[in-house]
Design a protein around this motif. Structure first.
Motif, short mmCIF file in Angstrom:
data_model
loop_
_atom_site.label_atom_id
_atom_site.label_comp_id
_atom_site.label_asym_id
_atom_site.label_seq_id
_atom_site.Cartn_x
_atom_site.Cartn_y
_atom_site.Cartn_z
N MET A 44 0.85 -1.18 0.00
CA MET A 44 0.00 0.00 0.00
C MET A 44 0.90 1.24 0.00
SD MET A 44 -3.22 0.86 2.47
CE MET A 44 -4.29 -0.28 1.63
N ALA A 45 0.44 2.26 -0.67
CA ALA A 45 1.22 3.48 -0.82
C ALA A 45 1.40 4.20 0.52
CB ALA A 45 0.54 4.41 -1.82
N GLU A 46 2.51 4.90 0.62
CA GLU A 46 2.82 5.68 1.81
C GLU A 46 1.80 6.79 2.00
OE1 GLU A 46 6.84 7.52 3.62
OE2 GLU A 46 6.36 8.20 1.61
N PHE A 47 1.46 7.06 3.24
CA PHE A 47 0.57 8.16 3.58
C PHE A 47 1.41 9.43 3.64
CE2 PHE A 47 -2.15 10.58 6.59
CZ PHE A 47 -3.34 10.49 5.89
N THR A 48 1.03 10.45 2.90
CA THR A 48 1.85 11.65 2.74
C THR A 48 1.34 12.82 3.58
OG1 THR A 48 0.55 12.52 0.90
CG2 THR A 48 2.35 10.97 0.35
N LEU A 49 2.18 13.83 3.70
CA LEU A 49 1.80 15.05 4.40
C LEU A 49 0.60 15.71 3.72
CD1 LEU A 49 2.24 17.12 6.63
CD2 LEU A 49 3.93 18.24 5.16
N ASP A 50 0.59 15.74 2.40
CA ASP A 50 -0.55 16.34 1.69
C ASP A 50 -1.85 15.62 2.03
OD1 ASP A 50 0.97 18.29 0.48
OD2 ASP A 50 1.28 17.14 -1.36
N GLU A 51 -1.80 14.28 2.11
CA GLU A 51 -2.99 13.52 2.48
C GLU A 51 -3.40 13.83 3.92
OE1 GLU A 51 -3.00 9.35 0.20
OE2 GLU A 51 -1.08 9.79 1.22
N VAL A 98 1.13 6.17 11.08
CA VAL A 98 0.26 5.69 10.01
C VAL A 98 1.04 4.81 9.04
CG1 VAL A 98 -1.12 6.39 8.00
CG2 VAL A 98 -1.37 7.60 10.18
N ASN A 99 2.21 5.25 8.64
CA ASN A 99 2.99 4.47 7.68
C ASN A 99 3.49 3.16 8.29
OD1 ASN A 99 2.71 5.97 5.27
ND2 ASN A 99 3.98 7.54 6.18
N LEU A 100 3.76 3.13 9.58
CA LEU A 100 4.10 1.89 10.25
C LEU A 100 2.89 0.95 10.25
CD1 LEU A 100 6.16 0.22 11.87
CD2 LEU A 100 5.31 1.36 13.93
N LEU A 153 -4.80 1.52 14.17
CA LEU A 153 -3.64 2.08 14.86
C LEU A 153 -3.82 1.89 16.37
CD1 LEU A 153 -3.30 5.38 12.81
CD2 LEU A 153 -1.91 3.32 12.61
N PRO A 154 -2.71 1.78 17.10
CA PRO A 154 -2.81 1.65 18.56
C PRO A 154 -3.57 2.83 19.16
CG PRO A 154 -0.55 1.28 17.82
CD PRO A 154 -1.32 1.79 16.64
N ASP A 155 -4.30 2.56 20.25
CA ASP A 155 -5.09 3.61 20.91
C ASP A 155 -4.24 4.80 21.32
OD1 ASP A 155 -7.37 2.09 20.65
OD2 ASP A 155 -7.23 1.25 22.67
N GLU A 156 -2.99 4.56 21.69
CA GLU A 156 -2.13 5.64 22.17
C GLU A 156 -1.61 6.55 21.05
OE1 GLU A 156 0.13 1.81 21.86
OE2 GLU A 156 -1.57 2.39 23.04
N THR A 157 -1.93 6.24 19.81
CA THR A 157 -1.46 7.06 18.68
C THR A 157 -1.88 8.52 18.85
OG1 THR A 157 -1.47 5.19 17.16
CG2 THR A 157 -1.55 7.38 16.17
N VAL A 158 -3.11 8.76 19.27
CA VAL A 158 -3.61 10.13 19.41
C VAL A 158 -2.80 10.89 20.46
CG1 VAL A 158 -5.59 11.53 20.13
CG2 VAL A 158 -5.93 9.58 18.61
N VAL A 159 -2.38 10.22 21.51
CA VAL A 159 -1.63 10.88 22.58
C VAL A 159 -0.17 11.04 22.22
CG1 VAL A 159 -0.89 10.64 24.99
CG2 VAL A 159 -3.21 10.00 24.34
N GLU A 160 0.41 10.02 21.60
CA GLU A 160 1.85 10.02 21.34
C GLU A 160 2.24 10.78 20.07
OE1 GLU A 160 2.99 5.91 21.42
OE2 GLU A 160 2.70 5.77 23.58
N ALA A 161 1.38 10.83 19.10
CA ALA A 161 1.69 11.51 17.84
C ALA A 161 1.35 12.99 18.00
CB ALA A 161 0.93 10.88 16.69
N ILE A 193 -8.44 8.26 8.99
CA ILE A 193 -7.32 7.58 8.33
C ILE A 193 -7.50 6.07 8.43
CG2 ILE A 193 -4.83 7.14 8.43
CD1 ILE A 193 -4.57 10.10 9.47
N GLU A 194 -7.85 5.57 9.61
CA GLU A 194 -8.04 4.14 9.79
C GLU A 194 -9.13 3.62 8.85
OE1 GLU A 194 -6.89 3.14 14.37
OE2 GLU A 194 -8.81 4.17 14.05
N ARG A 195 -10.23 4.32 8.78
CA ARG A 195 -11.35 3.91 7.92
C ARG A 195 -10.95 3.94 6.44
NH1 ARG A 195 -15.01 8.13 8.21
NH2 ARG A 195 -14.02 8.86 6.33
#
Length: 84
Positions: free
Chosen positions: A1-8, A76-78, A58-66, A50-52
């Protein structure tokens, strides 16, 4: 799958949480989301979108850690790499 970019990411941020007209979203990779006017609810909506759209979980902690766009892009790319 293609990389998720800053523009996206910018597109999803605007769709999921809106954009402050006074904020320039061009050079934002290392700017904290709070400085860009996005709170945890806005990030939660962004991550859910993004997930949808990408069919990943993504792990639940993504919102806090990112805390910056760069960190969210990395998460996201991971997630995309693991799903492939």
């Amino acid at each position: 799958m293609a990389e998720f970019t800053l523009d996206e990411l910018i597109t999803v941020l605007k769709e999921a949480a809106g954009a402050d007209e006074g904020i320039d979203l061009d050079d934002i990779l290392d700017v904290p989301f709070t400085d860009l006017g996005y709170d945890s609810l806005a990030l939660f909506n962004t991550v859910n979108t993004i997930e949808r759209d990408r069919g990943i979980a993504l792990p639940d902690e993504t919102v806090v850690e990112a805390t910056t766009p760069r960190l969210l892009l990395e998460a996201v790319n991971l997630g995309l790499a693991k799903a492939a």
